[in-house]
Scaffold this active site. Sequence first.
Site, PDB file in Angstrom:
ATOM      1  N   HIS A 476     -50.872 113.413  10.161  1.00  0.00           N
ATOM      2  CA  HIS A 476     -50.566 112.836  11.474  1.00  0.00           C
ATOM      3  C   HIS A 476     -49.859 113.853  12.372  1.00  0.00           C
ATOM      4  O   HIS A 476     -50.303 114.120  13.491  1.00  0.00           O
ATOM      5  CB  HIS A 476     -49.680 111.596  11.300  1.00  0.00           C
ATOM      6  N   GLU A 477     -48.765 114.408  11.878  1.00  0.00           N
ATOM      7  CA  GLU A 477     -47.996 115.351  12.708  1.00  0.00           C
ATOM      8  C   GLU A 477     -48.820 116.595  13.031  1.00  0.00           C
ATOM      9  O   GLU A 477     -48.689 117.173  14.110  1.00  0.00           O
ATOM     10  CB  GLU A 477     -46.677 115.729  12.022  1.00  0.00           C
ATOM     11  N   HIS A 480     -50.861 116.199  16.122  1.00  0.00           N
ATOM     12  CA  HIS A 480     -50.158 116.590  17.353  1.00  0.00           C
ATOM     13  C   HIS A 480     -50.235 118.112  17.540  1.00  0.00           C
ATOM     14  O   HIS A 480     -50.427 118.610  18.647  1.00  0.00           O
ATOM     15  CB  HIS A 480     -48.680 116.192  17.281  1.00  0.00           C
ATOM     16  N   HIS A 483     -53.432 119.163  18.989  1.00  0.00           N
ATOM     17  CA  HIS A 483     -53.442 118.835  20.418  1.00  0.00           C
ATOM     18  C   HIS A 483     -52.758 119.963  21.206  1.00  0.00           C
ATOM     19  O   HIS A 483     -53.169 120.305  22.322  1.00  0.00           O
ATOM     20  CB  HIS A 483     -52.699 117.507  20.619  1.00  0.00           C
TER      21      HIS A 483
END
Length: 688
Positions: A476-477, A480, A483
């Site tokens: 999940h992290e 980011h 991104h």
Amino acid sequence: MQNTNAQNNTEKMKNPLLQKSTLQYQAPNFSIIKDDQFKPAFEYGLKVDTENLEKIANNPAKPTFQNTVLALETMGEDLNRATGIFYNLTGANTNPTLQAIEEEYAPIFSAHNDKIFLNSKLYNRFKAIDLTKLKGEDKKLTEFYLQKFELAGANLSEADKEKMKKINGELATLSTLFDNKLLLARKNGAVLFDNAADLDGLSAAEIEAAKQKAKEAGYENKYLIGLLNTTQQPLLVSLKNRATREKIYKASWYRAEKNDEGDTRETLEKIVRLRLQKANLMGKKSFAEWKLQDQMAKTPEPAMKLLAQIAGPAVAKAKVEAKEIQDLIDAQNGGFKLEPWDWNFYAEQVRKAKYDLDESQIKPYFEITTVLEKGVFFAAKQMYGITFKERKDLPVYNPDVKVYEVFDDKGTSIAIYYLDFYTRDNKKGGAWMNTFVNQSHYLKQKPVIVNVYNFAKPVGGNPSLISFDDVTTMFHEFGHTLHGLFANQQYESLSGTSVPRDYVEFPSQINEHAALDPTVLKSYAIHYQTKQPMPQELIDKIKKAETFNKGYDVTEILAASTLDMAWHSVEKESDFKPTLVFEKEALEKYGLLVNEVPPRYHTPYFAHIWGGGYSAGYYAYTWSKTLDYNAYDWMEAHGGMTRENGERFKKYILSVGNSVDLNKAFKDFIGHDMQVEPYLKNAGLLVK
């Protein structure tokens, strides 16, 4: 004027925070950064910013994109560098000196922000720019700033602007106070045990770590269990002693309401009242109405509607799960009613019975560095062609931190990536991604990114084994991080993760699916002792159990999201009640007061909304998850997590930052607007 400039230059030369780092991509040189450099850097940065602000606002030339918008966008270079490093350190590696500076400067930075966005001369210059003559990112950046001025209150009368400045200053001070109180509450909430027998069920390594933690705190031959940010604590799944579980759970739940230095209630009640006053000053009925204007949801109604559409099915599923657990307790002649501190312990047994799967079988296959390098990095190479090389030559802010250089599919270096795995008493709870340097073509900057976690540090040469939930958190992290890595913007303000809250979690949640991709899983799920890959039979069990306990998981998030919206949807100050009363009534009103399923965050330690930036925004996780499930269904229908789909995701989502209409970008990616059904289907909440 020459003397001032000379003095400025002398200050600048002496302070590493006021110079572009000479390390690759301006990575911070932590070997020469000291705590006592932050205040002088802030003072210098504020002074230079104020001078530049005056020049832009009072420029006699006709307002243009270059002399107004771009001038504002690029004026805060020194202050941005210093604050960027500072706030990363106060989150991940703080100390009393940094905390004192943070408290001192919170109202100062708030006032500085007001000096910019409540400046009538500056706002009038922006309004005078002809948007029809601009295109692309230039137009988007101008619109972005115009909205920022309007949301800040640039249209207010001078008297109301003064009121707004006062409120903003108080809020900044209170938010920092909340954070520091909660850090203390979390530290003081750690639970001390006299005997290892109390911790029956934990591994030898976990018990040794608790003993070490107690020793560091000054207790010989005792065992100290620290708290994480959330209501539920990870060790409750393993602890056999019910009294121990209850003690840890209650330490977590009551941590910040003990009428001591760490009690946050008075602080948060002041915060929520000031936020309502701020919204009223802006002509809005509630803080949520004001806050959501620049989000994808636009107003509180669509956000609350989405939460409500999922709440009914989630609570119904949670009640079915609770009955299964109660049946198991009764079958074992437990003789007690299921409580929150029992849930994870017995849910694990239900999972074992239902799917023949238990955490202790899985954990040996998830060694932390293997998950990172052969899982997270491997998946990134598979979907996007990027590779990583460890860099031991770059200085770090704590010995636990690792650094990697990132390369694209052509072997070109594109970023520096820091990784901070282990929990510390001076680190905020949770996990996050942040940047030391933002990508910007205009500023010729490549991204320098950090991921911070709170995994237990192994002791005595033991491996660091993590749960599958923790594996998901890593993916999940890193979503980011992707991104940020693929940001492809001219301007920092529109770059990478600088997007609405209800969109920013979408790329990270998409990346979670890579954890269960068959090729990826085979690569990283390697037994730390035998070095054998996880057997297919075990992989099948994990996949089958994917929607297990989803009633609980979704309900606890919805309860927290609804609490946040309830606090921030109040329209009259007289409708606020004491913290615990307000929470109970809000959960009851929305059908989310389920004794066995407490909110993921209880109001007194809901750091996201009182100290972080998620006020009236915690719904964003559910909104983004709905985007994620819609996009994942599209990917699955088109071949899965392939390189081709990765490139498409990068083109429409990861690389555009906030430079385009994001609702349109999402629709262009999957061909339709967001729908709630994929969420209910993928989370296993559809009634069969």
